[in-house]
Design an enzyme around this catalytic site. Structure first.
Site, PDB file in Angstrom:
ATOM      1  N   HIS A   9      -2.771   8.875   6.808  1.00 20.07           N
ATOM      2  CA  HIS A   9      -2.336  10.007   6.092  1.00 20.07           C
ATOM      3  C   HIS A   9      -2.426  11.037   6.930  1.00 20.07           C
ATOM      4  O   HIS A   9      -1.807  12.234   6.665  1.00 20.07           O
ATOM      5  CB  HIS A   9      -3.853  10.231   5.055  1.00 20.07           C
ATOM      6  CG  HIS A   9      -3.910   8.959   4.112  1.00 20.07           C
ATOM      7  ND1 HIS A   9      -3.041   8.845   3.192  1.00 20.07           N
ATOM      8  CD2 HIS A   9      -4.655   8.183   4.309  1.00 20.07           C
ATOM      9  CE1 HIS A   9      -3.395   7.681   2.490  1.00 20.07           C
ATOM     10  NE2 HIS A   9      -4.599   7.277   3.322  1.00 20.07           N
ATOM     11  N   ARG A  17       6.773  17.377   8.743  1.00 20.91           N
ATOM     12  CA  ARG A  17       7.351  18.334   9.430  1.00 20.91           C
ATOM     13  C   ARG A  17       8.304  17.878  10.574  1.00 20.91           C
ATOM     14  O   ARG A  17       8.943  18.395  11.510  1.00 20.91           O
ATOM     15  CB  ARG A  17       6.634  19.447  10.087  1.00 20.91           C
ATOM     16  CG  ARG A  17       6.179  20.325   9.389  1.00 20.91           C
ATOM     17  CD  ARG A  17       7.164  21.508   8.486  1.00 20.91           C
ATOM     18  NE  ARG A  17       6.697  22.384   7.647  1.00 20.91           N
ATOM     19  CZ  ARG A  17       6.420  23.429   7.762  1.00 20.91           C
ATOM     20  NH1 ARG A  17       5.983  23.657   8.963  1.00 20.91           N
ATOM     21  NH2 ARG A  17       6.077  24.104   6.707  1.00 20.91           N
ATOM     22  N   THR A 100       0.220   1.599  -1.657  1.00 22.38           N
ATOM     23  CA  THR A 100       0.423   0.140  -2.201  1.00 22.38           C
ATOM     24  C   THR A 100      -0.386   0.112  -3.648  1.00 22.38           C
ATOM     25  O   THR A 100      -1.550   0.210  -3.807  1.00 22.38           O
ATOM     26  CB  THR A 100      -0.359  -0.641  -1.087  1.00 22.38           C
ATOM     27  OG1 THR A 100      -0.086  -0.175   0.221  1.00 22.38           O
ATOM     28  CG2 THR A 100      -0.015  -2.047  -1.187  1.00 22.38           C
ATOM     29  N   HIS A 188      -8.959   0.575  -1.076  1.00 25.48           N
ATOM     30  CA  HIS A 188      -8.007   1.389  -1.665  1.00 25.48           C
ATOM     31  C   HIS A 188      -8.746   2.296  -2.862  1.00 25.48           C
ATOM     32  O   HIS A 188      -9.321   1.733  -3.686  1.00 25.48           O
ATOM     33  CB  HIS A 188      -6.941   0.409  -2.533  1.00 25.48           C
ATOM     34  CG  HIS A 188      -5.708   1.038  -2.665  1.00 25.48           C
ATOM     35  ND1 HIS A 188      -5.435   2.326  -3.461  1.00 25.48           N
ATOM     36  CD2 HIS A 188      -4.528   1.050  -1.929  1.00 25.48           C
ATOM     37  CE1 HIS A 188      -4.129   2.601  -3.251  1.00 25.48           C
ATOM     38  NE2 HIS A 188      -3.630   2.017  -2.398  1.00 25.48           N
ATOM     39  N   GLY A 189      -8.514   3.717  -2.653  1.00 26.05           N
ATOM     40  CA  GLY A 189      -9.058   4.344  -3.448  1.00 26.05           C
ATOM     41  C   GLY A 189     -10.637   4.724  -3.555  1.00 26.05           C
ATOM     42  O   GLY A 189     -10.989   5.527  -4.377  1.00 26.05           O
ATOM     43  N   GLY A 210      -9.084   5.372   3.666  1.00 26.78           N
ATOM     44  CA  GLY A 210      -8.472   6.386   4.350  1.00 26.78           C
ATOM     45  C   GLY A 210      -8.581   7.763   3.548  1.00 26.78           C
ATOM     46  O   GLY A 210      -8.859   8.778   4.221  1.00 26.78           O
ATOM     47  N   HIS A 211      -7.717   7.841   2.420  1.00 26.34           N
ATOM     48  CA  HIS A 211      -7.333   9.174   1.736  1.00 26.34           C
ATOM     49  C   HIS A 211      -8.449   9.942   1.715  1.00 26.34           C
ATOM     50  O   HIS A 211      -8.491  11.240   2.018  1.00 26.34           O
ATOM     51  CB  HIS A 211      -6.787   8.895   0.619  1.00 26.34           C
ATOM     52  CG  HIS A 211      -6.039  10.235   0.224  1.00 26.34           C
ATOM     53  ND1 HIS A 211      -6.841  10.830  -1.068  1.00 26.34           N
ATOM     54  CD2 HIS A 211      -4.980  10.674   0.206  1.00 26.34           C
ATOM     55  CE1 HIS A 211      -5.923  11.840  -1.441  1.00 26.34           C
ATOM     56  NE2 HIS A 211      -4.920  11.896  -0.535  1.00 26.34           N
TER      57      HIS A 211
HETATM   58  N1  PXP Z   1      -6.319  -1.090   2.007  1.00 26.67           N
HETATM   59  C1  PXP Z   1      -4.974  -1.415   2.007  1.00 26.67           C
HETATM   60  C2  PXP Z   1      -4.529  -2.583   1.911  1.00 26.67           C
HETATM   61  C3  PXP Z   1      -4.028  -0.245   1.901  1.00 26.67           C
HETATM   62  O1  PXP Z   1      -2.743  -0.043   1.797  1.00 26.67           O
HETATM   63  C4  PXP Z   1      -4.764   1.009   1.882  1.00 26.67           C
HETATM   64  C5  PXP Z   1      -3.731   2.376   1.648  1.00 26.67           C
HETATM   65  O2  PXP Z   1      -3.137   2.365   2.797  1.00 26.67           O
HETATM   66  C6  PXP Z   1      -6.097   1.047   2.046  1.00 26.67           C
HETATM   67  C7  PXP Z   1      -6.750   0.123   1.864  1.00 26.67           C
HETATM   68  C8  PXP Z   1      -6.723   2.819   1.958  1.00 26.67           C
HETATM   69  O3  PXP Z   1      -6.614   3.261   0.892  1.00 26.67           O
HETATM   70  P1  PXP Z   1      -7.123   4.682   0.598  1.00 26.67           P
HETATM   71  O4  PXP Z   1      -6.217   5.494   1.491  1.00 26.67           O
HETATM   72  O5  PXP Z   1      -6.908   5.041  -0.847  1.00 26.67           O
HETATM   73  O6  PXP Z   1      -8.626   4.824   0.951  1.00 26.67           O
END
Ligand code: PXP
Length: 240
Positions: A9, A17, A100, A188-189, A210-211
């Protein structure tokens, strides 16, 4: 429990940019200093955020480890074979998606995934398959013999406030995968608010987040953002 921080991110902000800041490689140093166990990056075929240069530098300079997310595509697999990150997580990829969206199709994609796993293992890379937390997906993924599966927590992340079955599904899938001899990861999430119940599941040994961390870093800085997530995870695992 390992916390791997997904730094894609930051690269998204840079690519907005097409300049050289913020540099995810420089960010990675702070992420590691703040207590992350690893760095996760997704080198997408469309290169929308992480670039080849980022993966190249990270694999050369990381003090922790690199978990490279990738599609089972020839070009990206060749990069993984050359750079040999600690771990590669195979993920589905569609150009029109924002992120994803689902787990891998380990039935329709079995032949392709088997070949990709063989190539990565031959290069000495630990392998993981990103799958939906359902019994069929776990069984089919296990038959492909990766080192680990990463359970997609997206449905849980979208429904945890209102309860529902998503956490129980993750718990059952984690038990099943462990019983089949696989290491279990999840991601994820996940956010500061919803990570606890997932982090508390004993079969899960690694979270990829990540996010939420990068978003919080905008307000409090990356080191505090990583430390706070680390604390939430450790507390859920029963740390005093
Ligand atoms: N795991 C996988 C396989 C992903 O594709 C992602 C997003 O790139 C993440 C974890 C992390 O997800 P988030 O950014 O929602 O925390």
């Amino acid at each position: 429990m390992r916390l791997y921080v997904n730094i894609d991110h930051a690269a998204t902000v840079r690519q907005a940019r097409r300049t050289d800041e913020p540099d995810p490689v420089r960010l990675a140093v702070l992420v590691e200093q703040a207590g992350a166990d690893g760095l996760t990056v997704h080198l997408r075929e469309d290169r929308r955020h992480i670039q080849d240069r980022d993966v190249e530098l990270l694999t050369r300079t990381a003090r922790t480890v690199v978990n490279l997310e990738l599609a089972a595509a020839d070009e990206i697999l060749a990069i993984a074979e050359r750079l040999r990150p600690h771990q590669a997580t195979l993920v589905p990829e569609r150009r029109e998606e924002i992120t994803t969206e689902g787990g891998l199709d380990c039935v329709g994609g079995a032949a392709r995934l088997r070949k990709a796993l063989a190539r990565l293992s031959a290069a000495g890379v630990r392998t993981s398959l990103f799958i939906s937390p359902d019994p069929e997906a776990v069984a089919v993924a296990a038959a492909l013999r990766p080192d680990a599966v990463e359970l997609h927590t997206g449905r849980y992340a979208g429904s945890w406030r209102t309860g529902g079955a998503a956490l129980a599904e993750i718990e059952a899938a984690a038990r099943q995968a462990r019983a089949l001899g696989l290491a279990v990861h999840a991601g994820h999430g996940l956010t500061y608010e919803n990570v606890g119940p997932v982090a508390a599941l004993p079969e899960i040994e690694e979270l990829n987040i990540g996010h939420s961390i990068i978003s919080r870093a905008v307000f409090v800085g990356i080191e505090r953002a990583v430390r706070e997530m680390r604390e939430r995870i450790d507390r859920a695992r029963g740390a005093p």
